[in-house]
Design an enzyme around this catalytic site. Structure first.
Site, short mmCIF file in Angstrom:
data_model
loop_
_atom_site.label_atom_id
_atom_site.label_comp_id
_atom_site.label_asym_id
_atom_site.label_seq_id
_atom_site.Cartn_x
_atom_site.Cartn_y
_atom_site.Cartn_z
N ALA A 109 0.84 -1.20 0.00
CA ALA A 109 0.00 0.00 0.00
C ALA A 109 0.87 1.26 0.00
O ALA A 109 0.58 2.23 -0.70
CB ALA A 109 -0.95 -0.01 1.19
N ASP A 150 -0.66 -9.45 -3.53
CA ASP A 150 -0.75 -8.21 -2.75
C ASP A 150 -0.74 -6.98 -3.66
O ASP A 150 -1.61 -6.11 -3.54
CB ASP A 150 0.44 -8.09 -1.78
CG ASP A 150 0.30 -8.98 -0.58
OD1 ASP A 150 -0.54 -9.89 -0.62
OD2 ASP A 150 1.04 -8.77 0.41
O1 PMV Z 1 2.13 -11.69 4.34
P1 PMV Z 1 1.23 -11.30 3.26
O2 PMV Z 1 -0.09 -10.79 3.68
O3 PMV Z 1 1.85 -10.42 2.23
O4 PMV Z 1 0.77 -12.60 2.51
C1 PMV Z 1 1.63 -13.47 1.96
C2 PMV Z 1 0.85 -14.39 1.11
C3 PMV Z 1 1.63 -15.60 0.68
O5 PMV Z 1 0.74 -16.37 -0.12
C4 PMV Z 1 2.06 -16.43 1.86
C5 PMV Z 1 2.86 -15.20 -0.12
C6 PMV Z 1 2.55 -14.64 -1.49
O6 PMV Z 1 3.48 -14.08 -2.08
O7 PMV Z 1 1.42 -14.78 -1.99
#
Ligand code: PMV
Length: 315
Positions: A109, A150
């Site tokens: 973000a 993300d």
């Molecule tokens: O930690 P976060 O919310 O950015 O989530 C990571 C999500 C995973 O699937 C574990 C890693 C990814 O790159 O998708």
């Protein structure tokens, strides 16, 4: 001189984390009321570009920063994308409501807010796909090998059904959902948990592949449940996803305790969200039960809770 600004929302992964790194689908949604903001004003002549991020305890002089400094990288890459050859004399100030390293996408973000502010400042708007690409490059510094979910959800700022290598699919949500998110307060560096899952996958490929397939099936059922409801079905699928994340060994006693507390207080279902180990938990709750579930989560040890609504979107 006018001040240009940009902002971006936090995100929550609703289904499919970890398996998404191995080519399975995942679903994430923006948390529009939790935001990072960047604003740009002119610095004195010759000062170059300085990024001030008080919440992160950082002050970065872009021209002097290391090549792997995420804030400097996002500024340099965005200027590059906009064909601006040297960093202008700017002060970029960042402010964020999003807790750091807790799985709510604070890094993505912040990057997206900086990209939007720069684009606004130079009067060249960038589309969501461009913003997503730029944010991905910065995310690689935090995560190693991010799946891309993300940056995608933060750049598109709508619920997304995501699979690596495919065009992100904005998800039509056909049911109003109330979400309660609880932050354990335990920082969980995504890179480390993703690396542990990688080791497990190398040691036991067929067990892990079968788990990822099971998670992928839950995600597809969740996509249908999100499209048609009811909210109870979405909650039950969160419970199914959580059981598989426990088998994947990315949950923890604290996360299990919080999920149980949410269910006991009336949640339809709950799971960890993000990398796991620490970070946060997300629960789907009946409309009207959000405060009770949030209170139960704090009683069970959550450091902070957030209530968010995912509203029906037009098909
Ligand atoms: O930690 P976060 O919310 O950015 O989530 C990571 C999500 C995973 O699937 C574990 C890693 C990814 O790159 O998708």
């Amino acid at each position: 001189m006018s001040i240009a600004s940009g902002s971006a929302a936090a995100k929550v992964i609703l289904f499919g984390e970890h398996a998404v790194v191995y080519g399975r689908p995942a679903i994430a949604a923006p948390l529009s009321h939790l935001r990072a903001r960047a604003s740009i004003k002119s610095a004195s002549l010759g000062e170059g570009c300085i990024v001030l991020a008080a919440d992160l305890g950082q002050e970065v002089v872009v021209a002097e920063a290391a090549s792997d400094d995420p804030l400097a990288l996002i500024v340099r890459n965005t200027l590059d994308r906009l064909s601006i050859s040297s960093a202008p004399d700017w002060i970029i100030t960042i402010q964020s409501d999003i807790p750091i390293a807790s799985g709510l996408g604070s890094g993505a973000a912040v990057s997206a807010a900086v990209v939007r502010a720069i684009a606004a400042r130079v009067g060249s708007p960038l589309d969501a796909a461009d913003i997503s690409d730029l944010v991905y490059e910065a995310e690689r510094l935090h995560h190693g090998t991010p799946s891309g979910i993300d940056n995608t959800v933060v750049a598109y700022e709508q619920p997304i059904y995501y699979m690596q290598g495919q065009r992100p699919e904005p998800l039509h949500v056909g049911v109003d959902l109330t979400l309660v998110i609880a932050d354990t307060g335990i920082p969980s560096p995504t890179k480390a948990v993703v690396a542990d899952v990688r080791k497990a996958w190398e040691a036991e490929p067929s067990r892990l592949e079968a788990l990822f397939d099971d998670i992928g099936r839950v995600v597809d059922r969740a996509r249908a449940a999100l499209q048609t409801g009811p909210a109870e079905a979405v909650g039950r699928l969160m419970d199914d996803n959580q059981r598989l994340l426990v088998e994947l060994r990315v949950s923890s006693p604290v996360l299990t305790r919080l999920c149980d507390a949410a269910r006991r207080a009336g949640a339809y279902g709950a799971k960890l969200s993000g990398a796991g180990r620490g970070g946060n938990v997300v629960a789907v709750v009946p409309e009207g039960a959000a405060n009770e579930v949030a209170l139960a989560l704090r009683d069970a040890g959550a450091r902070a809770t957030y209530v968010s609504h995912l509203r029906q979107s037009p098909p």
